[in-house]
Scaffold this motif. Sequence first.
Motif, PDB file in Angstrom:
ATOM      1  N   TYR A 256       0.831  -1.195   0.000  1.00  0.00           N
ATOM      2  CA  TYR A 256       0.000   0.000   0.000  1.00  0.00           C
ATOM      3  C   TYR A 256       0.872   1.255   0.000  1.00  0.00           C
ATOM      4  O   TYR A 256       1.995   1.261   0.497  1.00  0.00           O
ATOM      5  CB  TYR A 256      -0.914   0.031   1.227  1.00  0.00           C
ATOM      6  N   HIS A 257       0.303   2.315  -0.524  1.00  0.00           N
ATOM      7  CA  HIS A 257       1.024   3.587  -0.574  1.00  0.00           C
ATOM      8  C   HIS A 257       1.367   4.079   0.823  1.00  0.00           C
ATOM      9  O   HIS A 257       2.448   4.653   1.048  1.00  0.00           O
ATOM     10  CB  HIS A 257       0.175   4.627  -1.320  1.00  0.00           C
ATOM     11  N   ASP A 258       0.472   3.890   1.805  1.00  0.00           N
ATOM     12  CA  ASP A 258       0.755   4.359   3.155  1.00  0.00           C
ATOM     13  C   ASP A 258       1.910   3.593   3.801  1.00  0.00           C
ATOM     14  O   ASP A 258       2.614   4.125   4.659  1.00  0.00           O
ATOM     15  CB  ASP A 258      -0.501   4.283   4.036  1.00  0.00           C
ATOM     16  N   GLU A 259       2.119   2.328   3.397  1.00  0.00           N
ATOM     17  CA  GLU A 259       3.260   1.564   3.910  1.00  0.00           C
ATOM     18  C   GLU A 259       4.569   2.166   3.399  1.00  0.00           C
ATOM     19  O   GLU A 259       5.573   2.214   4.133  1.00  0.00           O
ATOM     20  CB  GLU A 259       3.150   0.104   3.482  1.00  0.00           C
ATOM     21  N   PHE A 260       4.574   2.636   2.174  1.00  0.00           N
ATOM     22  CA  PHE A 260       5.742   3.328   1.619  1.00  0.00           C
ATOM     23  C   PHE A 260       6.020   4.607   2.411  1.00  0.00           C
ATOM     24  O   PHE A 260       7.153   4.868   2.831  1.00  0.00           O
ATOM     25  CB  PHE A 260       5.478   3.644   0.143  1.00  0.00           C
ATOM     26  N   LEU A 261       4.980   5.419   2.655  1.00  0.00           N
ATOM     27  CA  LEU A 261       5.152   6.667   3.392  1.00  0.00           C
ATOM     28  C   LEU A 261       5.651   6.414   4.814  1.00  0.00           C
ATOM     29  O   LEU A 261       6.521   7.128   5.318  1.00  0.00           O
ATOM     30  CB  LEU A 261       3.830   7.436   3.437  1.00  0.00           C
ATOM     31  N   THR A 262       5.098   5.388   5.461  1.00  0.00           N
ATOM     32  CA  THR A 262       5.509   5.057   6.829  1.00  0.00           C
ATOM     33  C   THR A 262       6.969   4.626   6.874  1.00  0.00           C
ATOM     34  O   THR A 262       7.735   5.052   7.762  1.00  0.00           O
ATOM     35  CB  THR A 262       4.613   3.947   7.399  1.00  0.00           C
ATOM     36  N   ALA A 263       7.375   3.794   5.928  1.00  0.00           N
ATOM     37  CA  ALA A 263       8.759   3.319   5.899  1.00  0.00           C
ATOM     38  C   ALA A 263       9.726   4.480   5.702  1.00  0.00           C
ATOM     39  O   ALA A 263      10.789   4.536   6.351  1.00  0.00           O
ATOM     40  CB  ALA A 263       8.932   2.279   4.796  1.00  0.00           C
ATOM     41  N   ILE A 264       9.383   5.421   4.840  1.00  0.00           N
ATOM     42  CA  ILE A 264      10.240   6.595   4.618  1.00  0.00           C
ATOM     43  C   ILE A 264      10.269   7.465   5.872  1.00  0.00           C
ATOM     44  O   ILE A 264      11.327   7.920   6.319  1.00  0.00           O
ATOM     45  CB  ILE A 264       9.730   7.413   3.401  1.00  0.00           C
ATOM     46  N   TYR A 265       9.125   7.678   6.478  1.00  0.00           N
ATOM     47  CA  TYR A 265       9.002   8.527   7.672  1.00  0.00           C
ATOM     48  C   TYR A 265       9.829   7.966   8.830  1.00  0.00           C
ATOM     49  O   TYR A 265      10.498   8.710   9.555  1.00  0.00           O
ATOM     50  CB  TYR A 265       7.525   8.628   8.062  1.00  0.00           C
ATOM     51  N   GLN A 266       9.786   6.650   9.001  1.00  0.00           N
ATOM     52  CA  GLN A 266      10.466   6.020  10.134  1.00  0.00           C
ATOM     53  C   GLN A 266      11.975   5.880   9.935  1.00  0.00           C
ATOM     54  O   GLN A 266      12.684   5.533  10.870  1.00  0.00           O
ATOM     55  CB  GLN A 266       9.854   4.637  10.389  1.00  0.00           C
ATOM     56  N   ASN A 267      12.441   6.165   8.712  1.00  0.00           N
ATOM     57  CA  ASN A 267      13.861   6.000   8.431  1.00  0.00           C
ATOM     58  C   ASN A 267      14.533   7.301   8.008  1.00  0.00           C
ATOM     59  O   ASN A 267      15.551   7.279   7.312  1.00  0.00           O
ATOM     60  CB  ASN A 267      14.056   4.941   7.335  1.00  0.00           C
ATOM     61  N   LYS A 268      13.999   8.434   8.456  1.00  0.00           N
ATOM     62  CA  LYS A 268      14.605   9.719   8.138  1.00  0.00           C
ATOM     63  C   LYS A 268      16.068   9.726   8.572  1.00  0.00           C
ATOM     64  O   LYS A 268      16.390   9.359   9.710  1.00  0.00           O
ATOM     65  CB  LYS A 268      13.864  10.853   8.854  1.00  0.00           C
ATOM     66  N   GLY A 269      16.948  10.158   7.672  1.00  0.00           N
ATOM     67  CA  GLY A 269      18.365  10.254   8.005  1.00  0.00           C
ATOM     68  C   GLY A 269      19.099   8.922   8.074  1.00  0.00           C
ATOM     69  O   GLY A 269      20.282   8.887   8.413  1.00  0.00           O
ATOM     70  N   LYS A 270      18.402   7.842   7.747  1.00  0.00           N
ATOM     71  CA  LYS A 270      19.008   6.515   7.831  1.00  0.00           C
ATOM     72  C   LYS A 270      19.239   5.918   6.442  1.00  0.00           C
ATOM     73  O   LYS A 270      18.697   6.385   5.450  1.00  0.00           O
ATOM     74  CB  LYS A 270      18.108   5.577   8.643  1.00  0.00           C
ATOM     75  N   GLN A 271      20.010   4.859   6.418  1.00  0.00           N
ATOM     76  CA  GLN A 271      20.256   4.115   5.188  1.00  0.00           C
ATOM     77  C   GLN A 271      19.170   3.058   5.013  1.00  0.00           C
ATOM     78  O   GLN A 271      18.812   2.368   5.968  1.00  0.00           O
ATOM     79  CB  GLN A 271      21.634   3.453   5.271  1.00  0.00           C
ATOM     80  N   ILE A 272      18.633   2.949   3.794  1.00  0.00           N
ATOM     81  CA  ILE A 272      17.587   1.960   3.537  1.00  0.00           C
ATOM     82  C   ILE A 272      17.941   1.139   2.299  1.00  0.00           C
ATOM     83  O   ILE A 272      18.667   1.602   1.412  1.00  0.00           O
ATOM     84  CB  ILE A 272      16.204   2.625   3.330  1.00  0.00           C
ATOM     85  N   ASP A 273      17.414  -0.071   2.266  1.00  0.00           N
ATOM     86  CA  ASP A 273      17.570  -0.947   1.106  1.00  0.00           C
ATOM     87  C   ASP A 273      16.272  -0.923   0.306  1.00  0.00           C
ATOM     88  O   ASP A 273      15.208  -1.305   0.819  1.00  0.00           O
ATOM     89  CB  ASP A 273      17.873  -2.381   1.551  1.00  0.00           C
ATOM     90  N   LEU A 274      16.374  -0.488  -0.930  1.00  0.00           N
ATOM     91  CA  LEU A 274      15.208  -0.401  -1.815  1.00  0.00           C
ATOM     92  C   LEU A 274      15.208  -1.570  -2.789  1.00  0.00           C
ATOM     93  O   LEU A 274      16.242  -1.889  -3.378  1.00  0.00           O
ATOM     94  CB  LEU A 274      15.254   0.885  -2.635  1.00  0.00           C
ATOM     95  N   VAL A 275      14.052  -2.194  -2.957  1.00  0.00           N
ATOM     96  CA  VAL A 275      13.859  -3.173  -4.021  1.00  0.00           C
ATOM     97  C   VAL A 275      12.748  -2.628  -4.904  1.00  0.00           C
ATOM     98  O   VAL A 275      11.675  -2.276  -4.409  1.00  0.00           O
ATOM     99  CB  VAL A 275      13.472  -4.557  -3.466  1.00  0.00           C
ATOM    100  N   TYR A 276      13.032  -2.534  -6.213  1.00  0.00           N
ATOM    101  CA  TYR A 276      12.044  -1.933  -7.104  1.00  0.00           C
ATOM    102  C   TYR A 276      12.005  -2.665  -8.431  1.00  0.00           C
ATOM    103  O   TYR A 276      12.939  -3.403  -8.798  1.00  0.00           O
ATOM    104  CB  TYR A 276      12.316  -0.440  -7.310  1.00  0.00           C
ATOM    105  N   GLU A 277      10.906  -2.458  -9.122  1.00  0.00           N
ATOM    106  CA  GLU A 277      10.667  -3.136 -10.389  1.00  0.00           C
ATOM    107  C   GLU A 277      10.779  -2.140 -11.532  1.00  0.00           C
ATOM    108  O   GLU A 277      10.210  -1.045 -11.476  1.00  0.00           O
ATOM    109  CB  GLU A 277       9.258  -3.741 -10.355  1.00  0.00           C
ATOM    110  N   ARG A 278      11.539  -2.534 -12.578  1.00  0.00           N
ATOM    111  CA  ARG A 278      11.652  -1.703 -13.772  1.00  0.00           C
ATOM    112  C   ARG A 278      11.392  -2.601 -14.975  1.00  0.00           C
ATOM    113  O   ARG A 278      12.228  -3.438 -15.327  1.00  0.00           O
ATOM    114  CB  ARG A 278      13.029  -1.059 -13.868  1.00  0.00           C
ATOM    115  N   GLY A 279      10.217  -2.473 -15.556  1.00  0.00           N
ATOM    116  CA  GLY A 279       9.843  -3.375 -16.641  1.00  0.00           C
ATOM    117  C   GLY A 279       9.720  -4.790 -16.107  1.00  0.00           C
ATOM    118  O   GLY A 279       8.973  -5.054 -15.166  1.00  0.00           O
ATOM    119  N   ASN A 280      10.472  -5.703 -16.683  1.00  0.00           N
ATOM    120  CA  ASN A 280      10.453  -7.103 -16.229  1.00  0.00           C
ATOM    121  C   ASN A 280      11.585  -7.407 -15.256  1.00  0.00           C
ATOM    122  O   ASN A 280      11.729  -8.544 -14.805  1.00  0.00           O
ATOM    123  CB  ASN A 280      10.559  -8.049 -17.430  1.00  0.00           C
TER     124      ASN A 280
END
Length: 443
Positions: A256-280
């Motif tokens: 959900y979009h709110d899960e994305f916002l929460t994850a960003i909010y809770q990790n301000k100033g921190k390092q995060i690991d992103l997994v994302y989809e680009r095409g296939n």
Amino acid sequence: MDFWIRAAQLVLSLSILIVLHEFGHFIPARLFKTRVEKFYLFFNPYFSLYKKKVGETEWGIGWLPLGGYVKIAGMIDESMDKEQMAQPAQPWEFRSKPAWQRLIIMMGGVIVNVIVGFLIFIMVLAVWGEDKVNQQELHHGIAVHPYMQQFGFQSGDKILTMDGEKVEDLQRIGMEILIFDHRNFTVQHKDGSIQKIKLPVDIGSKMWENNVEAGAFDFRSHMSIIAKVEAKSTAAKAGLKKGDRILQINDQAIEYHDEFLTAIYQNKGKQIDLVYERGNDTLSKTVKLAKEGPLGVFIENKITTDTAAYFTRDYSVGEAFAFGIGKGLKTMYSNVAQFKYVFTSKGASSVGGFGSIGKMFPPVWDWRAFWTLTAFISMMLAVMNMLPIPALDGGHVMFLIYEIIRGKAPSEKFMETAQYIGFFLLMGLLLYANGNDIVGLFK
């Protein structure tokens, strides 16, 4: 095109309200046999777009769309007609009338704004009804701002009651807490358990300081693709592109979009690991968020998941009258109550002008939205006009009440000075508010 549609709605709305407001002064002035020399929509320094004299009154349209006015004979107002005021008072002049008649003339504009606001709210409810939400149909629950989660709210919840009343307008809950100090909630969590939540006494101030008021609670929407990556942002530096879809942040899957916002909010100033989809392809990247938090992406097509939860409540004429009056009173109170937030650093920077008001209108012509916002602006104008500032109706009313109590009016010299001060205060506020809009365009 969006700009012009919004601008047209704003101009039409303000024109209707300005003309009706000025008639609120004109009608009692004529009833008390007071001469009205001019009646103008918009101001007309140096020249008018249109003017025609009918009887004793010049009717016209000015070129400066900052309001409107009626010029009442024998009154110290924005026209600052000292030549007229230097002549002996005439029986048809404002200054010759009893104080109670002058008070009614000055109150007329605000009274009309209030009546118009009530009538429009009643009309909107009678014609279109009111959008509501059936929370039993919210199968995915609600989206909760990360700041509000510390009090026990969770995304996926259903808010059953607020201070004992059934909740049918999710997106207004944040403003209800901010303005009306609602603090007691009954919440149903995803697992079916019921929890009573009591918010702290200073929750309104805390929400305001943390920019939570507008998005405290909302509908849930599934995560969609990135519509835009902001230049020089964390996302741009990480190589994210338009069309990518974020799948995971750290160990949390993003559905959900709110899960994305929460994850960003809770990790301000921190390092995060992103997994994302680009095409296939599924890609991953490690990035460090700035301490302010934003990743720098705009998400496309945030479609509410539980569209079946929407319904329209229809009202009979009698019900529309009762609920419309209530809506109008609530709107006036909220306009007054918001002043406690204006006199803060954030409040000062949040004051907006015509641009901010224009953005309230939708980018497509919608009569229901138009009339609803016109009613809101009418109530707002009523409250603003009653501020005890010389050059506003409230300033004139203040001096008239002083005269009635003391039995003697302030001197004309004092009134002229007060009018000048009030005028420059208003011009300064107008420039500041619209300056904030201009600055906002570049942020």
